[in-house]
Design an enzyme around this catalytic site. Structure first.
Site, short mmCIF file in Angstrom:
data_model
loop_
_atom_site.label_atom_id
_atom_site.label_comp_id
_atom_site.label_asym_id
_atom_site.label_seq_id
_atom_site.Cartn_x
_atom_site.Cartn_y
_atom_site.Cartn_z
N ARG A 64 -30.26 24.01 -3.32
CA ARG A 64 -29.40 23.42 -2.85
C ARG A 64 -29.25 22.25 -1.74
O ARG A 64 -29.27 22.82 -0.69
CB ARG A 64 -28.00 24.28 -2.96
N ALA A 76 -24.51 28.09 -13.97
CA ALA A 76 -23.05 27.53 -14.05
C ALA A 76 -23.42 25.94 -14.30
O ALA A 76 -24.48 25.56 -14.22
CB ALA A 76 -22.65 27.64 -12.65
N GLU A 96 -30.07 26.73 -18.74
CA GLU A 96 -30.57 27.30 -17.52
C GLU A 96 -31.33 28.63 -17.73
O GLU A 96 -32.14 28.81 -16.83
CB GLU A 96 -29.43 27.44 -16.33
N PRO A 114 -10.06 25.01 -2.27
CA PRO A 114 -8.89 24.57 -2.35
C PRO A 114 -8.25 23.84 -0.96
O PRO A 114 -7.27 23.08 -1.23
CB PRO A 114 -7.89 25.90 -2.55
N GLY A 115 -9.00 23.91 0.06
CA GLY A 115 -8.39 22.96 1.38
C GLY A 115 -8.67 21.71 0.98
O GLY A 115 -8.16 20.73 1.73
N GLU A 119 -11.59 21.47 -7.63
CA GLU A 119 -12.69 21.81 -8.43
C GLU A 119 -12.05 23.46 -8.99
O GLU A 119 -11.94 24.03 -8.23
CB GLU A 119 -14.08 22.25 -7.94
N GLU A 140 -32.61 16.39 -15.92
CA GLU A 140 -34.11 15.78 -15.23
C GLU A 140 -33.93 16.18 -13.80
O GLU A 140 -35.14 16.35 -13.25
CB GLU A 140 -34.31 14.56 -15.50
#
Length: 180
Positions: A64, A76, A96, A114-115, A119, A140
């Site tokens: 990440r 996800a 995945e 939420p701040g 999403e 990809e």
């Protein structure tokens, strides 16, 4: 009226990318004063708690960039425009993990940050898994390693921060509570 509602008086989009957009809104606060809010718009996503016949949870490890590290997560992915969350969940599970499922159950939806972001993740449980003969290709720019772990192993991963994201920590908690 919503409790503590903030009324938007002006909105300006600053960025529109492939996945997110960013806007700044001028708002009137509940006390009548003015404020600014930076908001990220995201199309939403799904996450899947995939459970093997042996009761193990299927996880993926991936890098990440925002965190500059690899973490272990439940499968996800982002909703495509007009796509139903259950369709996205089946697609992401296959892409995945190489698994399909005979039973897919919607669990709940929740906000991730939420701040500053809108999403919403739609969480599903996938059971009665089967291996896909010709699995769908990953995006990809996606590189993942598959793991199948017991709930105890997943709890250790939370403790030592290999599991570092909220959706996966939630999944581990749900797995533990559903065993009672």
């Amino acid at each position: 009226m919503k409790k503590f509602e903030e009324k938007t008086t002006h909105s300006k989009q600053l960025f529109k990318g492939k996945v997110i957009s960013l806007k700044v809104e001028d708002v009137i606060l509940p006390n009548g004063k003015e404020g600014k809010r930076e908001i990220i718009n995201h199309p939403g996503a799904v996450a899947i708690i995939a459970i093997t016949d042996e009761g193990k949870i299927v996880l993926v490890e991936q890098y990440r960039k925002a965190l500059e590290r690899s973490i272990i997560e439940i499968p996800a992915g982002k909703l495509e425009p007009g796509e139903e969350p259950a369709v996205t969940a089946r697609r992401e599970l296959e892409e995945e993990t190489g698994y399909g499922c005979h039973k897919l159950t919607y669990l709940q939806s929740f906000s991730t940050s939420p701040g500053f972001a809108d999403e919403i993740i739609h969480l599903f449980v996938a059971e009665n898994l089967y291996k896909i003969e010709e699995k769908a290709e990953l995006d990809e720019d996606e590189f993942v390693e598959l793991l199948e772990v017991t709930i105890e192993e997943a709890e250790e991963m939370v403790k030592d921060q290999r599991i570092y994201d909220a959706k996966t920590a939630f999944a581990v908690l749900w797995m533990r509570l559903s065993q009672k």
